[in-house]
Scaffold this motif. Structure first.
Motif, PDB file in Angstrom:
ATOM      1  N   GLY A   5       0.812  -1.210   0.000  1.00  0.00           N
ATOM      2  CA  GLY A   5       0.000   0.000   0.000  1.00  0.00           C
ATOM      3  C   GLY A   5       0.847   1.261   0.000  1.00  0.00           C
ATOM      4  N   VAL A   6       1.891   1.289   0.820  1.00  0.00           N
ATOM      5  CA  VAL A   6       2.787   2.457   0.864  1.00  0.00           C
ATOM      6  C   VAL A   6       3.467   2.623  -0.494  1.00  0.00           C
ATOM      7  CG1 VAL A   6       4.910   3.365   1.905  1.00  0.00           C
ATOM      8  CG2 VAL A   6       3.104   2.407   3.362  1.00  0.00           C
ATOM      9  N   HIS A   7       3.895   1.526  -1.089  1.00  0.00           N
ATOM     10  CA  HIS A   7       4.518   1.592  -2.419  1.00  0.00           C
ATOM     11  C   HIS A   7       3.558   2.224  -3.433  1.00  0.00           C
ATOM     12  CE1 HIS A   7       7.013   0.467  -5.809  1.00  0.00           C
ATOM     13  NE2 HIS A   7       5.951  -0.099  -6.362  1.00  0.00           N
ATOM     14  N   ARG A   8       2.311   1.760  -3.474  1.00  0.00           N
ATOM     15  CA  ARG A   8       1.306   2.322  -4.394  1.00  0.00           C
ATOM     16  C   ARG A   8       1.098   3.807  -4.134  1.00  0.00           C
ATOM     17  NH1 ARG A   8      -4.053  -1.479  -4.845  1.00  0.00           N
ATOM     18  NH2 ARG A   8      -2.993  -3.452  -5.196  1.00  0.00           N
ATOM     19  N   PHE A   9       0.972   4.155  -2.853  1.00  0.00           N
ATOM     20  CA  PHE A   9       0.720   5.549  -2.470  1.00  0.00           C
ATOM     21  C   PHE A   9       1.876   6.450  -2.901  1.00  0.00           C
ATOM     22  CE2 PHE A   9       0.799   9.081   0.550  1.00  0.00           C
ATOM     23  CZ  PHE A   9      -0.489   9.581   0.385  1.00  0.00           C
ATOM     24  N   LEU A  10       3.105   5.998  -2.664  1.00  0.00           N
ATOM     25  CA  LEU A  10       4.271   6.801  -3.021  1.00  0.00           C
ATOM     26  C   LEU A  10       4.390   6.952  -4.540  1.00  0.00           C
ATOM     27  CD1 LEU A  10       6.900   5.497  -0.450  1.00  0.00           C
ATOM     28  CD2 LEU A  10       5.674   7.686  -0.412  1.00  0.00           C
ATOM     29  N   GLN A  11       4.056   5.912  -5.291  1.00  0.00           N
ATOM     30  CA  GLN A  11       4.099   6.012  -6.757  1.00  0.00           C
ATOM     31  C   GLN A  11       3.142   7.085  -7.267  1.00  0.00           C
ATOM     32  OE1 GLN A  11       3.449   1.898  -8.128  1.00  0.00           O
ATOM     33  NE2 GLN A  11       5.483   2.017  -9.043  1.00  0.00           N
ATOM     34  N   ARG A  12       2.009   7.214  -6.616  1.00  0.00           N
ATOM     35  CA  ARG A  12       0.993   8.198  -7.034  1.00  0.00           C
ATOM     36  C   ARG A  12       1.301   9.599  -6.546  1.00  0.00           C
ATOM     37  NH1 ARG A  12      -4.681   5.138  -5.546  1.00  0.00           N
ATOM     38  NH2 ARG A  12      -4.426   3.396  -6.967  1.00  0.00           N
ATOM     39  N   ASN A  13       2.032   9.719  -5.430  1.00  0.00           N
ATOM     40  CA  ASN A  13       2.155  11.014  -4.766  1.00  0.00           C
ATOM     41  C   ASN A  13       3.570  11.581  -4.691  1.00  0.00           C
ATOM     42  OD1 ASN A  13      -0.690  11.548  -3.653  1.00  0.00           O
ATOM     43  ND2 ASN A  13      -0.306   9.409  -3.155  1.00  0.00           N
ATOM     44  N   CYS A  14       4.534  10.902  -5.236  1.00  0.00           N
ATOM     45  CA  CYS A  14       5.914  11.442  -5.187  1.00  0.00           C
ATOM     46  C   CYS A  14       6.485  11.624  -6.571  1.00  0.00           C
ATOM     47  CB  CYS A  14       6.817  10.502  -4.389  1.00  0.00           C
ATOM     48  SG  CYS A  14       6.514  10.586  -2.624  1.00  0.00           S
TER      49      CYS A  14
END
Length: 174
Positions: A165-174
């Protein structure tokens, strides 16, 4: 992989030993006709951001993965929506009062607890808080910290679904 209900030997309705695997997610009692379905438990995790672009993380106080990073969250109680569950869990773990949550995505997971694999459906939510919001670790959280998104490292999170989940979130937001 073992059947998720293999530890349950007796029918929970009549107590019979004639409680056997019916299909991949159920056991059936040929004595009383009861069929028990094992469906995933609902769990939540929150991406809580402040206006500085920092993510609130907690350190797990208990196993599994004690001492590793986690997102605030936990299991949804009976008669709660996912949104109510995440708001309650955030308050219990960090003291924050969240008024609005946005559902992002879900990830199936297996959560090892008390020697048993618990199948879960982990629902991820986005929450925003004011910079002056006071946090304190409580309940399942040993500590809380704000981390700039560019300093969030997936491998420091102990649970597989949270890392994903953190990986997905970071891909979208960084």
């Amino acid at each position: 992989m073992h059947h998720p209900l293999e530890l349950f030997r007796y029918c929970p309705k009549c107590g019979s030993e004639l409680f056997e695997v019916h299909n991949i997610k159920s056991k059936h009692c040929s004595n009383c006709g009861f069929t028990y379905y094992q469906n995933p438990s609902s769990a939540t995790a929150a991406f809580i951001l402040n206006s500085k672009g920092e993510l609130l993380v907690v350190r797990r106080a208990k196993d599994p993965a004690k001492g590793t990073l986690d997102l605030p969250g936990g299991f949804v109680d009976n008669d709660e929506t996912g949104e109510q569950g995440i708001i309650r869990e955030i308050k219990e773990e960090t003291g924050l009062v969240i008024r609005q949550v946005e559902y992002l995505f879900s990830i199936p997971n297996i959560y090892r607890y008390s020697g048993m694999d618990i199948h879960t459906l982990d629902m991820f939510f986005l929450c925003h808080v004011d910079d002056d919001a006071t946090i304190h670790a409580d309940d399942d959280a040993a500590e809380c910290a704000w981390i700039p998104l560019q300093e969030v490292y997936v491998e420091r999170f102990g649970l597989r679904s949270i890392r994903e989940g953190v990986h997905r979130f970071l891909q979208r937001n960084c």
